[in-house]
Design an enzyme around this catalytic site. Structure first.
Site, short mmCIF file in Angstrom:
data_model
loop_
_atom_site.label_atom_id
_atom_site.label_comp_id
_atom_site.label_asym_id
_atom_site.label_seq_id
_atom_site.Cartn_x
_atom_site.Cartn_y
_atom_site.Cartn_z
N THR A 201 0.83 -1.21 0.00
CA THR A 201 0.00 0.00 0.00
C THR A 201 0.86 1.25 0.00
O THR A 201 1.97 1.24 0.52
CB THR A 201 -0.88 -0.03 1.26
OG1 THR A 201 -1.80 -1.10 1.13
CG2 THR A 201 -1.63 1.26 1.49
N THR A 252 -0.27 1.22 6.80
CA THR A 252 -0.16 0.07 5.92
C THR A 252 0.04 -1.16 6.78
O THR A 252 0.79 -1.12 7.76
CB THR A 252 1.01 0.20 4.92
OG1 THR A 252 1.10 -1.01 4.16
CG2 THR A 252 2.34 0.47 5.62
N GLY A 255 -4.96 -5.15 7.23
CA GLY A 255 -6.09 -4.24 7.36
C GLY A 255 -7.11 -4.58 8.42
O GLY A 255 -7.64 -3.70 9.10
N1 ASP Z 1 -3.73 -2.34 4.62
C1 ASP Z 1 -3.96 -2.93 3.33
C2 ASP Z 1 -5.19 -3.79 3.39
O1 ASP Z 1 -5.39 -4.45 4.36
C3 ASP Z 1 -2.82 -3.74 2.84
C4 ASP Z 1 -1.52 -3.00 2.80
O2 ASP Z 1 -1.25 -2.16 3.63
O3 ASP Z 1 -0.73 -3.28 1.90
O4 ASP Z 1 -5.90 -3.82 2.41
#
Ligand code: ASP
Length: 341
Positions: A201, A252, A255
């Site tokens: 992300t 990030t 999630g």
């Molecule tokens: N936080 C993001 C999600 O759970 C994933 C990420 O941070 O790459 O969709």
């Protein structure tokens, strides 16, 4: 020059000042600005990196940082700096946002994004969009041109088209590497983390010369996501938060945990209500995520323009630049800048 002329000139100056837009504010006397970005956290170890790959990532982070810093240096808003940085990262296939987004279980790319303006806590977010080149610009359009905060799926795509945002075919987002990760996950019954080693992300937080804050986050989510799964990135208060009274945050990580902890809002609340300093608040909230079993990291901009990082993973793609001359990018958790130092 007669007194009459002088009065006339002064009158004009006063009239011009009166018609200046209400939002055009005085820059801080110190002209201070600051920006930080991330490109995901995870098991980023030196063993997994070749020197070439590492150099490529650092160059990409620097290019995105430069784009945002330029906006701020030239007196632009924190909102514009955040979108300038994130659009560069969305176009870069190395990161899990826009081009290079991870694949859903069904083999599609579905993106989430959100943005928040610390001036007035206006916010915009989108989830599950498949054909918009820059989901962060769509989130911003939701904030600026719709009466809503959060749009999803087909409706969000329809709104993007109506707003004249750039629509691209599915191939725009597709990359071989991400496709292989999905195939491996399915074949070997693995989790997203086993095939990616990291969350890719992207996000940015900024303080402009007027002292306003903004935060934005954009993602493809997690490999193999199903059933319309939405992570924290587009959830205001979890993946993104900005409030001029406290801080701006982009997260990030895994999630599901970040939503349950309300990470971005929680960090700012600790600063606002408990008076914690920015690094303490960020560290405590990431520790809480860890205690629950989640991992990841955050970038946080304090209301005074101090950019800090916190993570419980071996690495996080990150960088920060300030009007005071800081200009640095980092990958591994044991290299500077690890935190706010
Ligand atoms: N936080 C993001 C999600 O759970 C994933 C990420 O941070 O790459 O969709």
């Amino acid at each position: 020059m007669t007194l009459h002329h002088l009065t006339l000139i002064m009158g004009c100056v006063a009239a011009l000042a009166a018609i200046a837009p209400a939002s055009a504010e005085e820059a801080r006397p110190d002209g201070k600005w600051s920006i930080a970005l991330h490109g995901g956290a995870g098991t980023l170890t030196r063993a997994r990196m070749t020197p070439e790959k590492e150099a490529e990532y650092r160059a990409s982070l620097q290019a995105a940082l430069d784009a945002g810093a330029k906006v701020l240096r030239e007196g632009g808003t924190a909102m514009d700096a955040v979108t300038a940085t994130i659009t560069v990262l969305e176009d870069d296939p190395k990161f899990n946002a826009g081009r290079g987004a991870v694949y859903t279980w069904e083999g599609t790319n579905e993106m989430d994004a959100s943005i928040m303006d610390g001036t007035n806590r206006a916010a915009g977010a989108v989830a599950g969009v498949g054909d918009v080149r820059h989901p962060i610009l769509l989130a911003r359009a939701v904030m600026e041109h719709s009466p809503h905060v959060f749009l999803s799926g087909k409706g969000a795509e329809q709104f993007a088209a109506e707003q004249g945002l750039e629509i691209v075919p599915p191939e725009w987002f597709a990359t071989e590497e991400r496709k292989k990760q999905l195939e491996k996950l399915k074949k070997e019954h693995l989790s997203a983390l086993d095939v990616e080693f990291k969350f890719g992300t992207v996000g940015a937080v900024a303080m402009d010369q007027s002292g306003h804050l903004a935060a934005g986050t954009s993602t493809g989510g997690m490999t193999g996501k199903r059933w319309g799964r939405i992570g924290d990135s587009p959830v205001i208060g979890a993946g993104t938060w900005a409030d001029d009274r406290a801080c701006a945050v982009s997260a990030t990580g895994w999630g599901e945990y970040f939503i349950r902890v309300g990470v971005a809002h929680e960090i700012c609340d600790r600063m606002l209500l408990a008076g914690e300093d920015v690094q303490t608040a960020a560290d405590k909230v990431i520790a809480e995520v860890g205690e629950m079993g989640g991992d990841g990291g955050v970038i946080v901009m304090s209301k005074d323009g101090e950019p800090v990082f916190a993570m419980n993973t071996p690495g996080m793609y990150r960088g920060r630049a300030t009007s005071e001359g800081t200009n640095e990018v980092a990958i591994f958790s044991d290299e500077e800048p690890t935190k706010g130092d």
